[in-house]
Design a protein around this motif. Structure first.
Motif, mmCIF file in Angstrom:
data_model
loop_
_atom_site.group_PDB
_atom_site.id
_atom_site.type_symbol
_atom_site.label_atom_id
_atom_site.label_comp_id
_atom_site.label_asym_id
_atom_site.label_seq_id
_atom_site.Cartn_x
_atom_site.Cartn_y
_atom_site.Cartn_z
ATOM 1 N N HIS A 1 0.798 -1.223 0.000
ATOM 2 C CA HIS A 1 0.000 0.000 0.000
ATOM 3 C C HIS A 1 0.832 1.274 0.000
ATOM 4 O O HIS A 1 0.291 2.350 -0.253
ATOM 5 C CB HIS A 1 -0.934 0.006 1.211
ATOM 6 N N PRO B 1 -5.465 -0.104 -3.531
ATOM 7 C CA PRO B 1 -6.148 1.180 -3.635
ATOM 8 C C PRO B 1 -5.304 2.325 -3.084
ATOM 9 O O PRO B 1 -4.428 2.123 -2.256
ATOM 10 C CB PRO B 1 -7.401 0.982 -2.772
ATOM 11 N N ASN B 2 -5.596 3.504 -3.573
ATOM 12 C CA ASN B 2 -5.019 4.727 -3.044
ATOM 13 C C ASN B 2 -5.971 5.199 -1.948
ATOM 14 O O ASN B 2 -7.065 5.684 -2.233
ATOM 15 C CB ASN B 2 -4.894 5.777 -4.154
ATOM 16 N N PHE B 3 -5.563 5.039 -0.694
ATOM 17 C CA PHE B 3 -6.426 5.386 0.433
ATOM 18 C C PHE B 3 -6.686 6.883 0.541
ATOM 19 O O PHE B 3 -7.590 7.302 1.253
ATOM 20 C CB PHE B 3 -5.816 4.899 1.748
ATOM 21 N N ASP C 1 -10.992 9.257 -3.167
ATOM 22 C CA ASP C 1 -12.330 8.670 -3.283
ATOM 23 C C ASP C 1 -12.530 8.240 -4.725
ATOM 24 O O ASP C 1 -11.893 8.763 -5.614
ATOM 25 C CB ASP C 1 -13.398 9.703 -2.928
ATOM 26 N N TRP D 1 -13.622 4.749 -2.544
ATOM 27 C CA TRP D 1 -12.962 3.510 -2.132
ATOM 28 C C TRP D 1 -13.712 2.355 -2.752
ATOM 29 O O TRP D 1 -14.943 2.326 -2.758
ATOM 30 C CB TRP D 1 -12.962 3.394 -0.615
ATOM 31 N N ARG D 2 -12.990 1.374 -3.267
ATOM 32 C CA ARG D 2 -13.592 0.246 -3.982
ATOM 33 C C ARG D 2 -14.584 -0.559 -3.174
ATOM 34 O O ARG D 2 -15.598 -0.983 -3.683
ATOM 35 C CB ARG D 2 -12.507 -0.733 -4.425
ATOM 36 N N TYR D 3 -14.273 -0.849 -1.934
ATOM 37 C CA TYR D 3 -15.038 -1.843 -1.179
ATOM 38 C C TYR D 3 -15.871 -1.251 -0.046
ATOM 39 O O TYR D 3 -16.420 -1.992 0.750
ATOM 40 C CB TYR D 3 -14.093 -2.913 -0.629
ATOM 41 N N PRO E 1 -17.055 3.211 7.182
ATOM 42 C CA PRO E 1 -15.777 2.824 6.576
ATOM 43 C C PRO E 1 -14.806 2.191 7.558
ATOM 44 O O PRO E 1 -14.044 1.306 7.183
ATOM 45 C CB PRO E 1 -15.227 4.127 6.001
ATOM 46 N N VAL F 1 -13.161 -1.363 6.702
ATOM 47 C CA VAL F 1 -11.700 -1.463 6.601
ATOM 48 C C VAL F 1 -11.172 -2.474 7.615
ATOM 49 O O VAL F 1 -10.314 -3.300 7.294
ATOM 50 C CB VAL F 1 -11.034 -0.073 6.764
ATOM 51 N N HIS G 1 -6.726 8.765 4.667
ATOM 52 C CA HIS G 1 -7.787 9.263 3.791
ATOM 53 C C HIS G 1 -8.221 10.671 4.198
ATOM 54 O O HIS G 1 -8.714 11.423 3.378
ATOM 55 C CB HIS G 1 -8.980 8.304 3.845
#
Length: 119
Positions: free
Chosen positions: A36, A55-57, A60, A62-64, A71, A75, A110
């Protein structure tokens, strides 16, 4: 069974207070930064070897994490159980406090800060 594991992953929340932010940052560097990246941008040294980039935290969406979900809980669940059919392995060797701390750290990367739903 796989169904029981899925249900556990879907409903689990950390049952312990999060470790201190500084400890969570060190744990992130030890356990997560290789994929990451230290800043959570998905640019760790192993990222290029993965079939799907981490992913790039810091960005925005976020994928999941669904818009109606907490969140921090999502996470934490991903950290604990991983993501099936992906390079994101689960870390069920970590205690609840470590998982909660890592989730809060990711949220801090984030800019969303800690969620009140986590202990």
């Amino acid at each position: 069974t796989a169904v029981a594991r899925y249900e556990q992953a879907r409903t689990w929340v950390p049952a312990a207070p999060a470790i201190a932010p500084a400890d969570a940052g060190r744990r992130f560097e030890q356990r997560c930064a290789s994929c990451h990246g230290v800043g959570g941008r998905g640019d760790g040294p192993l990222a290029a070897r993965l079939a799907v980039a981490p992913p790039n935290f810091t960005q925005d969406p976020w994928r999941y994490v669904q818009p109606d979900a907490d969140p921090a809980i999502v996470v934490a669940q991903i950290i604990r159980f991983g993501l099936p059919a992906s390079s994101m392995a689960g870390h069920d060797d970590l205690g609840d406090a470590e998982v909660a701390g890592l989730a809060r750290h990711v949220l801090a990367l984030h800019g969303s800060g800690p969620s009140l739903a986590l202990p």
